[in-house]
Design a protein around this motif. Structure first.
Motif, PDB file in Angstrom:
ATOM      1  N   ASN A   1       0.710  -1.384  -0.062  1.00  0.00           N
ATOM      2  CA  ASN A   1       0.044  -0.069  -0.200  1.00  0.00           C
ATOM      3  C   ASN A   1       0.833   1.298  -0.058  1.00  0.00           C
ATOM      4  N   ALA A   2       1.938   1.098   0.839  1.00  0.00           N
ATOM      5  CA  ALA A   2       2.787   2.321   0.642  1.00  0.00           C
ATOM      6  C   ALA A   2       3.427   2.591  -0.428  1.00  0.00           C
ATOM      7  N   GLY A   3       3.746   1.639  -1.319  1.00  0.00           N
ATOM      8  CA  GLY A   3       4.246   1.788  -2.955  1.00  0.00           C
ATOM      9  C   GLY A   3       3.388   2.030  -3.747  1.00  0.00           C
ATOM     10  N   ALA A   4       2.011   1.850  -3.566  1.00  0.00           N
ATOM     11  CA  ALA A   4       1.098   2.407  -4.179  1.00  0.00           C
ATOM     12  C   ALA A   4       0.465   3.972  -4.093  1.00  0.00           C
ATOM     13  N   LEU A   5       0.556   4.307  -2.772  1.00  0.00           N
ATOM     14  CA  LEU A   5       0.237   5.743  -2.463  1.00  0.00           C
ATOM     15  C   LEU A   5       1.527   6.516  -2.834  1.00  0.00           C
ATOM     16  N   LYS A   6       2.733   5.970  -2.827  1.00  0.00           N
ATOM     17  CA  LYS A   6       3.850   6.762  -3.371  1.00  0.00           C
ATOM     18  C   LYS A   6       3.793   6.871  -4.777  1.00  0.00           C
TER      19      LYS A   6
END
Length: 540
Positions: free
Chosen positions: A134-139
């Motif tokens: 999720n962190a990668g998707a938000l970034k």
């Protein structure tokens, strides 16, 4: 086409290769690669389109390195790679679960001056979210906005929101939901359904209802998935009537229930013990061409087990086998638990062995059911051996396992062994309410009232507060020990904490009035307590 002279152009063959690589459900990628090689052997010169098809086939077969070899060949032959070529390679990393390489490749593409399209971004978001990054998707969402080539659309926002909800990160999902609306991106039925499901998963039924109201206010029509999820939500709340109304409403609006819809409502009936209604619904789904699956049968089996109709449950298990359905761990665990509660331990062990023979690994719930059945039947040594077997199979005991064994030891007058488990738990910092109550009951059973009283006082010091069950347990212990004064003190303490004596405790007090071994002073105390209780109930 290969036998035609002159040979058709590479463009014609590309149309064939492209169509072959899209055949569902199992595209023949290896065949496409073989055909491509044969075309080269026949002297046909490749173009950028045919080479990209070749790279895609390698990538879909998880040979991403060969896909990059094709990229090198594209450059060597003087062709200019395009965004479709690079998107193919990004998809290759995603398909082969090499997510950590996909985003850096995007960065390299950008530095080379290529502009990713929505297909490229869509692939990346789908890959990151499916892997739980999720962190990668938000970034990537923030980077996508800063790049300015394309702005995130409702599909991309909904994909990330769905991933956040699945990981129970609802606050972050709601912030993203608010953000997309502020930016003028209208949520669709998938967005709303995802959020409603996320709220239901966390038990936020009121918020889920409000989200549904907003969805309808915005003229967004629920789909089958929305209706199925709402039916499941109401059934889990025990509101099967409301779930049934939604089921009828969706049919009236022309929606066709699917296996998820039927299973949700059927599970609701089973949890309430309304097995006649469950059977009728099962007949309806079959009549409407919806074939029951393992989940459907498991719900019915669970319903019959809870209704203590184990023969009916066993009959359904045979029906599953007849219909070519393989019971899963949940199916077997449900039956094993019911059989253990019905003291049919031999048959429970048979099913336990059967599930292992079918390659299913019993989970901690399955093992706990067996242990509970053994302990309830006084088979403590067998339970200890089963615990060792459980641990050697790689299944770690949980708090329920330890409670079960503690209770079994106490009931079998093996208090020391129960105390060993309790000490083991508290040494690990596990101060469990039920474990304390079991030990208090064990001390009371052995007449060790002072130790029971001491443990009650220690509970709160350890941040574990006694509940109604704990108080009733220790009060009955003091009643059995004929310490009426302390029993009544505990009743007063229990009332201060707004707990009530249960019927078992009251019956124990009443029984003491006719006990010749109780002196008159204690009987007077008992009478006062019972009069106060009676008046208290009248005032209520």
């Amino acid at each position: 086409m290969k036998s035609m002279r002159p040979l058709p152009s590479i463009i014609d063959f590309c149309m064939l290769l492209s169509a072959m690589s899209k055949i569902k459900p199992h595209p023949p990628f290896s065949t496409v690669i073989s055909l491509y090689r044969h075309l080269l052997f026949l002297g046909l010169r490749p173009n950028i389109y045919s080479l990209t098809i070749l790279a895609n086939c390698y990538c879909r077969l998880n040979f991403v390195d060969l896909g990059f070899s094709v990229l090198a060949n594209i450059i060597k032959l003087g062709f200019q790679p395009n965004i479709v070529t690079f998107t193919t390679l990004i998809n290759g990393f995603i398909h082969s679960n090499q997510f950590e390489k996909a985003v850096p490749l995007l960065d390299k593409i950008l530095k080379l001056g290529f502009q990713p399209d929505m297909v490229t971004y869509g692939s990346l978001f789908k890959g990151l979210c499916s892997s739980g990054d999720n962190a990668g998707a938000l970034k990537l969402l923030r980077n996508m906005e800063s790049y300015g080539h394309f702005m995130p659309n409702v599909v991309i926002y909904s994909t990330v929101i769905d991933s956040l909800c699945k990981d129970q990160l609802l606050p972050q999902a709601l912030r993203l939901f608010k953000e997309m609306k502020v930016k003028g991106i209208s949520p669709n039925v998938f967005t709303y359904t995802t959020l409603i499901r996320g709220m239901c998963t966390l038990g936020q039924q009121k918020e889920a209802q409000e989200m549904l109201t907003e969805m309808l206010r915005n003229n967004i029509t629920p789909d089958v998935n929305t209706y199925s999820m709402l039916i499941d939500m109401y059934c889990k709340e025990g509101k099967v009537g409301e779930a049934r109304d939604i089921f009828v409403h969706m049919i009236e609006r022309g929606f066709v229930p699917n296996i998820i819809t039927y299973s949700a409502l059927l599970d609701g009936y089973c949890l309430r013990g309304e097995m006649d209604e469950a059977e009728k619904l099962m007949d309806l789904m079959v009549e409407n061409g919806c074939k029951p699956d393992v989940v459907t049968y498991s719900s019915l089996i669970n319903g019959y087990c809870k209704s203590k109709k184990i023969d009916k449950a066993l009959g359904l298990l045979q029906e599953m086998h007849f219909n070519g359905l393989a019971p899963d761990v949940i199916t077997y665990s449900t039956l094993i638990d019911a059989l253990c509660k019905d003291n049919q331990l031999k048959l429970a062990h048979q099913f336990f062995k059967e599930m292992e023979a079918h390659g299913l690994k019993p989970d901690v719930i399955t093992w706990n059911s067996l242990l509970d059945g053994m302990c309830k039947n006084g088979q403590i040594d067998e339970a200890i051996a089963t615990l060792k077997e459980m641990e050697s199979s790689g299944v770690a005991p949980d708090i329920i396992t330890y409670r079960t064994l503690m209770d079994g030891f106490c009931e079998s007058n093996r208090l020391r062994e129960a105390m060993d488990i309790f000490s083991f738990l508290t040494a690990k910092g596990l101060h469990d309410l039920r474990a304390y109550t079991i030990m208090i009951k064990g001390f009371c059973k052995e007449g060790l009232l002072a130790k029971a009283d001491e443990l009650l006082k220690n509970m709160e010091d350890n941040g574990c507060f006694p509940d109604e069950c704990t108080f009733n347990t220790i009060i009955r212990g003091f009643i059995d020990g004929r310490d009426i004064s302390r029993a009544l003190e505990l009743v007063r303490l229990m009332r201060i904490k707004e707990f009530a004596a249960d019927n078992h405790t009251i019956s124990s007090f009443v029984g003491l009035l006719t006990d010749p071994n109780i002196d008159d002073a204690d009987k007077d105390l008992l009478k006062k307590f019972l009069v106060i209780r009676k008046n208290g109930r009248s005032n209520d």
